[in-house]
Design a protein around this motif. Structure first.
Motif, PDB file in Angstrom:
ATOM      1  N   THR A 142     -36.738  -7.634 -17.099  1.00 39.16           N
ATOM      2  CA  THR A 142     -36.907  -8.063 -18.480  1.00 39.16           C
ATOM      3  C   THR A 142     -36.464  -9.506 -18.656  1.00 39.16           C
ATOM      4  N   PHE A 143     -37.205 -10.226 -19.479  1.00 41.99           N
ATOM      5  CA  PHE A 143     -36.775 -11.556 -19.877  1.00 41.99           C
ATOM      6  C   PHE A 143     -35.713 -11.419 -20.959  1.00 41.99           C
ATOM      7  N   VAL A 144     -34.763 -12.331 -20.967  1.00 42.33           N
ATOM      8  CA  VAL A 144     -33.683 -12.275 -21.951  1.00 42.33           C
ATOM      9  C   VAL A 144     -33.390 -13.685 -22.468  1.00 42.33           C
ATOM     10  N   LEU A 145     -33.040 -13.753 -23.747  1.00 40.02           N
ATOM     11  CA  LEU A 145     -32.530 -14.987 -24.337  1.00 40.02           C
ATOM     12  C   LEU A 145     -31.024 -14.842 -24.393  1.00 40.02           C
ATOM     13  N   GLY A 146     -30.363 -15.553 -23.516  1.00 36.50           N
ATOM     14  CA  GLY A 146     -28.923 -15.363 -23.383  1.00 36.50           C
ATOM     15  C   GLY A 146     -28.114 -15.959 -24.512  1.00 36.50           C
ATOM     16  N   ASN A 147     -28.055 -17.286 -24.576  1.00 34.54           N
ATOM     17  CA  ASN A 147     -27.232 -17.956 -25.574  1.00 34.54           C
ATOM     18  C   ASN A 147     -28.006 -19.097 -26.217  1.00 34.54           C
ATOM     19  N   VAL A 148     -27.831 -19.215 -27.512  1.00 33.27           N
ATOM     20  CA  VAL A 148     -28.307 -20.379 -28.266  1.00 33.27           C
ATOM     21  C   VAL A 148     -27.102 -20.844 -29.079  1.00 33.27           C
ATOM     22  N   ASN A 149     -26.330 -21.754 -28.518  1.00 35.93           N
ATOM     23  CA  ASN A 149     -25.056 -22.159 -29.113  1.00 35.93           C
ATOM     24  C   ASN A 149     -25.134 -23.583 -29.643  1.00 35.93           C
ATOM     25  N   LEU A 150     -24.656 -23.768 -30.867  1.00 33.20           N
ATOM     26  CA  LEU A 150     -24.654 -25.076 -31.517  1.00 33.20           C
ATOM     27  C   LEU A 150     -23.228 -25.435 -31.907  1.00 33.20           C
TER      28      LEU A 150
END
Length: 489
Positions: A142-150
């Motif tokens: 599976t593809f995963v979106l791990g972190n989107v940190n700002l």
């Protein structure tokens, strides 16, 4: 030799030569800055009136020339004044633009936005009879979106700073309840109609949530004395402080970090600083916080206290040796109405324990070689009759000691940013299905640039009993492959 007729015939020529000389002389005087209004020298005969001997027509022409030259000089002076004004305006504009650019650069320096994003592909392998099925819902790739940190980093002046870190997620969509006997399977659904859509409300979307990683205010008196207040990462070890995917070497998260042998974050005040002794730098932290709380507020006067001490140097090798510790008490309470008239409430404590945490860490950088290791231990003692509910219905967590450690060795080959690494972890009493786990692992980091990299790691987790209980735990073993493409900005 010359007759009178000759002289009379030359008179007009002489007169023209004389007038031309006067005009040229007058023009030269004006050109070299003399005032044309000043009277000319007296004639040779002593007449104070200039050119009094000239006919009236010539005097009129000469006066007209003077007036024309005066007008030209006035126009020239006006042009010079206008040019000077334009130059002054240009200088003011250039100065204003420079000041604006400096103020913009300063404002940009006072408020910085940065962060990172990571995305990848991962896969798990474990038997269908494993208890991991209650935590990991799929063994498929599976593809995963791990972190989107700002990060929002504000520095209004040299001493004050406000730092906020936010992680954007798609949670809680798709989350499901753990499989338990007699409990129906349920999954969270965040899909809603987008009534604000230009399609008339038929469009659908899924709302997500944010995770507040940290929100802290800092004041720096000097390098040796800084104070921060708010919601900050607990200063212990290496992993919890490095925190971000671009900074960490390994993708695998140690179990003592996952199960929080130390609280990952705390709400309170932390005094810290750096003291330099020449060869070594001493970093210290001393904090007081709410500790672990069941909600947003601390229900008791008990506060968690802790700290960290680390020695570091950069030459001849980069070395850091650290030690951390904390102590606190956890309490969960429920308000209960004792009587109606007059109303009387009591707060019954339904769960309570005291806990102590200790940890140590060591980091070494020797040219292309990087070595990291940590150890963390937590001792938790519940008060009589105030144990928390356990993993399964009717079960309660006992008083216990759990600990974990790992070692990580990475080597930068110097070839196309290739950095392979080895990772091994050993933990005691972290999972409910066994007494301990051991996790050997191998990984590879590909550094494309300073801000982009590809991380790959394969790990094998084996569960076992320290006390040789004779249980077959082979169905609880886990194979896991994780990849992440990371870009920092």
């Amino acid at each position: 030799m010359f007759g009178s007729g000759t002289l009379n015939g030359s008179a007009p020529l002489l007169l023209g030569w004389f007038v031309s000389s006067v005009v040229i002389t007058t023009s030269s005087s004006i050109a070299f800055g003399q005032d044309s209004s000043r009277p000319l020298p007296a004639a040779a005969g002593g007449d104070p009136t200039p050119n009094a001997s000239l006919p009236s027509t010539e005097r009129a022409e000469l006066q007209a020339l003077r007036e024309e030259l005066a007008r030209q000089k006035a126009a020239s002076d006006a042009q010079a004044a206008a040019l000077t004004s334009l130059r002054a305006d240009a200088d003011k504009k250039a100065l204003l633009e420079a000041q604006t650019a400096a103020e913009l650069a300063q404002s940009e320096e006072r408020l910085r936005l940065y962060g990172f994003v990571d995305f990848g592909l991962q896969k798990s392998w474990f038997p269908s009879s494993s208890g991991l099925n209650t935590v990991i819902e799929s063994t498929s790739s599976t593809f995963v979106l791990g972190n989107v940190n700002l990060y929002l980093d504000a520095r209004p002046n040299d001493r004050w700073r406000a730092l906020t870190e936010i992680r954007f997620t798609g949670y809680p969509h798709g989350e499901f309840t753990q499989a338990q006997p007699g409990r129906a399977f349920q999954r969270t659904n965040n899909q809603i109609f987008d009534v604000n859509s230009a399609s008339g409300g038929f469009a659908q979307t899924r709302w997500g949530a944010i995770i507040l990683e940290r929100a802290q205010i800092e004041y720096s008196w000097a390098d040796w004395l800084r104070v921060r207040g708010g919601y900050w990462f607990t200063p212990y070890g290496i992993w919890n402080v490095d925190h971000g995917t671009p900074t960490l070497i390994s993708l695998n998260v140690p179990q003592f970090v996952v199960f929080e042998a130390f609280p990952a974050r705390q709400l309170g005040v932390d005094v810290n600083g750096t003291l330099s002794t020449g060869a070594w730098d001493i970093d210290y932290h001393a904090y007081v916080s709410n500790g672990r709380t069941p909600g947003q507020l601390d229900p008791t006067e008990d506060k968690m206290v802790g700290g960290r001490l680390a020695l570091s140097r950069t030459t001849p090798l980069s070395i850091t040796v650290g030690a951390s510790s904390f102590y606190g008490r956890y309490s969960d309470q429920q308000a209960r109405l004792v009587k109606f008239d007059p109303p009387l409430f009591t707060h019954d404590e339904v769960a309570a324990y005291k806990e102590l945490g200790v940890g140590g860490d060591f980091a070494l950088d020797a040219r292309r070689l990087r070595f990291r290791t940590e150890f963390a231990l937590n001792r938790r003692v519940y008060e009589q009759g105030k144990h928390e509910p356990g993993w399964y219905p009717g079960a309660y967590f006992p008083s216990r000691i759990f600990w974990g450690t790992y070692a990580l060795l990475a080597y930068d080959t110097g070839l196309a940013g290739i950095e392979p690494y080895l990772y091994a972890e050993f933990d005691r009493n972290m999972l409910p299905v066994s007494q301990g786990i051991i996790t050997p692992s191998v990984g590879l980091n590909l550094h494309f640039t300073d801000s982009s990299q590809l991380k790959l790691q394969y790990s094998y987790t084996k569960q076992f009993d320290f006390d040789n209980l004779g249980r077959d735990l082979s169905h609880e073993h886990l194979n896991f492959l994780a990849t992440r493409l990371v870009v920092a900005f």
